[in-house]
Design a protein around this motif. Structure first.
Motif, PDB file in Angstrom:
ATOM      1  N   ILE A  93       0.812  -1.297   0.116  1.00 41.31           N
ATOM      2  CA  ILE A  93       0.020   0.045   0.093  1.00 41.31           C
ATOM      3  C   ILE A  93       0.831   1.248  -0.002  1.00 41.31           C
ATOM      4  O   ILE A  93       0.754   2.152  -0.673  1.00 41.31           O
ATOM      5  N   ARG A  94       1.956   1.272   0.781  1.00 38.47           N
ATOM      6  CA  ARG A  94       2.838   2.321   0.887  1.00 38.47           C
ATOM      7  C   ARG A  94       3.407   2.782  -0.579  1.00 38.47           C
ATOM      8  O   ARG A  94       3.572   3.879  -0.745  1.00 38.47           O
ATOM      9  N   GLU A  95       3.812   1.582  -1.329  1.00 37.21           N
ATOM     10  CA  GLU A  95       4.378   1.834  -2.583  1.00 37.21           C
ATOM     11  C   GLU A  95       3.338   2.613  -3.497  1.00 37.21           C
ATOM     12  O   GLU A  95       3.698   3.374  -4.219  1.00 37.21           O
ATOM     13  N   GLU A  96       2.087   1.905  -3.610  1.00 39.61           N
ATOM     14  CA  GLU A  96       1.077   2.257  -4.180  1.00 39.61           C
ATOM     15  C   GLU A  96       0.745   3.859  -4.064  1.00 39.61           C
ATOM     16  O   GLU A  96       0.401   4.680  -5.075  1.00 39.61           O
ATOM     17  N   LEU A  97       0.691   4.180  -2.787  1.00 37.71           N
ATOM     18  CA  LEU A  97       0.280   5.619  -2.592  1.00 37.71           C
ATOM     19  C   LEU A  97       1.387   6.477  -2.874  1.00 37.71           C
ATOM     20  O   LEU A  97       1.276   7.565  -3.665  1.00 37.71           O
ATOM     21  N   LEU A  98       2.743   6.143  -2.697  1.00 35.34           N
ATOM     22  CA  LEU A  98       3.956   6.707  -3.010  1.00 35.34           C
ATOM     23  C   LEU A  98       4.117   7.069  -4.453  1.00 35.34           C
ATOM     24  O   LEU A  98       4.179   8.206  -5.185  1.00 35.34           O
ATOM     25  N   ASP A  99       3.725   6.106  -5.325  1.00 33.98           N
ATOM     26  CA  ASP A  99       3.758   6.346  -7.058  1.00 33.98           C
ATOM     27  C   ASP A  99       2.380   7.162  -7.010  1.00 33.98           C
ATOM     28  O   ASP A  99       2.534   7.831  -8.408  1.00 33.98           O
ATOM     29  N   ARG A 100       1.530   7.477  -6.236  1.00 34.70           N
ATOM     30  CA  ARG A 100       0.610   8.566  -6.459  1.00 34.70           C
ATOM     31  C   ARG A 100       0.885   9.810  -5.958  1.00 34.70           C
ATOM     32  O   ARG A 100      -0.036  10.769  -5.866  1.00 34.70           O
ATOM     33  N   GLY A 101       1.944  10.121  -5.302  1.00 34.89           N
ATOM     34  CA  GLY A 101       2.338  11.108  -4.689  1.00 34.89           C
ATOM     35  C   GLY A 101       1.685  11.294  -3.288  1.00 34.89           C
ATOM     36  O   GLY A 101       1.601  12.487  -2.605  1.00 34.89           O
ATOM     37  N   ILE A 102       1.297  10.474  -2.713  1.00 34.50           N
ATOM     38  CA  ILE A 102       0.580  10.343  -1.488  1.00 34.50           C
ATOM     39  C   ILE A 102       1.282   9.906  -0.309  1.00 34.50           C
ATOM     40  O   ILE A 102       1.871   8.653  -0.389  1.00 34.50           O
ATOM     41  N   VAL A 103       1.871  10.854   0.560  1.00 33.40           N
ATOM     42  CA  VAL A 103       2.726  10.295   1.687  1.00 33.40           C
ATOM     43  C   VAL A 103       1.805   9.955   3.015  1.00 33.40           C
ATOM     44  O   VAL A 103       1.220  10.870   3.483  1.00 33.40           O
ATOM     45  N   LYS A 104       1.923   8.964   3.377  1.00 32.86           N
ATOM     46  CA  LYS A 104       1.075   8.266   4.701  1.00 32.86           C
ATOM     47  C   LYS A 104       1.606   7.100   5.242  1.00 32.86           C
ATOM     48  O   LYS A 104       2.257   6.238   4.431  1.00 32.86           O
ATOM     49  N   THR A 105       1.770   7.182   6.312  1.00 31.61           N
ATOM     50  CA  THR A 105       2.088   5.953   7.081  1.00 31.61           C
ATOM     51  C   THR A 105       1.367   4.827   7.070  1.00 31.61           C
ATOM     52  O   THR A 105       0.009   5.073   7.389  1.00 31.61           O
ATOM     53  N   VAL A 106       1.681   3.609   6.687  1.00 27.27           N
ATOM     54  CA  VAL A 106       0.726   2.535   6.876  1.00 27.27           C
ATOM     55  C   VAL A 106       1.365   1.591   7.658  1.00 27.27           C
ATOM     56  O   VAL A 106       2.589   1.104   7.692  1.00 27.27           O
TER      57      VAL A 106
END
Ligand SMILES: Nc1ncnc2c1ncn2[C@@H]1O[C@H](COP(=O)(O)OP(=O)(O)O)[C@@H](O)[C@H]1O
Ligand SMILES: NC(=O)OP(=O)(O)O
Length: 309
Positions: A93-106
């Motif tokens: 999930i972290r990787e998918e979010l970063l690919d979309r420019g979303i920084v969030k702790t999972v």
């Protein structure tokens, strides 16, 4: 205010073996990242029956053959399954979010769930775990005091007790992470079942139905939406009969009627409906979606899925 959803991932979203799980989680992470991108705060719970069966077999075989390894009880194996699956989901999930420019702790919260020591389920093991066993392996399991059931033409499976979730011990940690707009994986495999003994929580040799824990978590977190991702796009009634029908949008009272009519598999679809109805009845404006994991986007926009309101 952001919408809050609890998502329960079924077998198809995770696969069974290590390579299968890695591939499945990549796909699942995209779907969950889509949901987060749409502005949902999500808590994720997941299946673990294949994984916990595998871990229990491995731990106990090693325990038997090597003096310096000890066998692990089911509660410990359940914790291991939460760690192993949570780890894959966190990274995916972290990787998918970063690919979309979303920084969030999972993060994964190892979650304990209090069960009732007098729960009837302890007298009748029903929860299927692990792979198919041969007749010889089944006999060996029975000799060890374990329970097995035969699935005609397929082989034998181990079964364990599946008590109802009473209280999610780490619920405040889960709530805090969601309030901080972080992604949380919790209650995996239904949570580690524990018996409350004053301040001590004793692990129970059981596996809780993850859909029931997902429903309880959604209730406790006052979620707007309970999403149960399974193998089918829509739930069927009159399964296998000429009048078979796919369920679209139905009310909680219609869902209850179908449950009473025995439309759903006792250990498969029924817990999903129990969780959905209980969640909806305990709050205002709540909704539950049961669909296949690859159809979630369409189901969220009202195009498919079985939706209970
Ligand atoms: N009425 C029903 N409609 C659809 N599927 C049903 C129904 N009753 C039982 N099932 C079975 O329930 C399965 C999903 O339950 P389960 O295998 O426990 O799922 P999961 O791992 O996805 O949570 C379906 O694949 C189907 O075989
Ligand atoms: N714990 C649990 O319900 O696992 P499965 O969905 O894999 O049966």
């Amino acid at each position: 205010m952001k919408k809050r959803a609890v998502v329960a991932l079924g077998h198809r979203a995770l696969g069974t073996t290590l390579p299968e799980q890695m591939a499945a989680v990549k796909q699942t992470s995209k779907i969950l990242a889509d949901l987060i991108s749409e502005g949902y705060q999500i808590a994720i719970t997941h299946s673990n029956a294949p994984q916990v069966g595998m871990i229990h077999a491995a731990m106990n075989e090693f325990g038997k053959n090597h003096a310096d390894y000890t066998a692990a009880p089911m509660s410990v194996c359940s914790a291991m399954s939460q760690g192993y699956i949570g780890y894959d989901l966190q990274s995916g999930i972290r990787e998918e979010l970063l690919d979309r420019g979303i920084v969030k702790t999972v993060s994964t919260v190892l979650t304990q769930v209090i069960v009732d020591p007098y729960d009837e389920a302890f007298y009748t093991p029903t929860k299927v775990i692990g792979r198919y066993l041969s007749g010889e392996e089944a006999t060996f399991e029975k000799q060890k005091g374990n329970y097995v059931v035969e699935e005609p033409g397929k082989g034998f499976r181990r079964v364990v007790s599946s008590p109802n979730p009473v209280k999610i011990v780490e619920i405040e940690a889960i709530r805090t992470l969601l309030d901080a707009d972080q992604v949380v994986i919790a209650g995996g495999g239904g949570g580690i079942p524990v018996l409350e003994q004053k301040h001590h929580l004793k692990g129970a040799g059981a596996i809780i139905e993850k859909d029931l824990t997902a429903g309880k978590m959604a209730e406790d977190l006052n979620a707007d939406l309970l999403i149960i991702l399974t193998g089918d796009e829509k739930v069927q009634i009159n399964l296998g009969q000429p009048n078979e029908e796919l369920l679209g949008e139905i009310s909680a009272s219609e869902a209850k009627q179908y449950m009473e009519d025995g439309q759903f598999g006792t250990y498969t679809m029924l817990p999903k409906f129990k969780a959905a109805v209980s969640f909806i009845e305990k709050g205002e404006g709540r909704k539950a979606i049961i669909t296949s994991f690859d159809k979630l986007g369409e189901a969220i926009s009202g195009k498919t899925g079985t939706v209970i309101y």
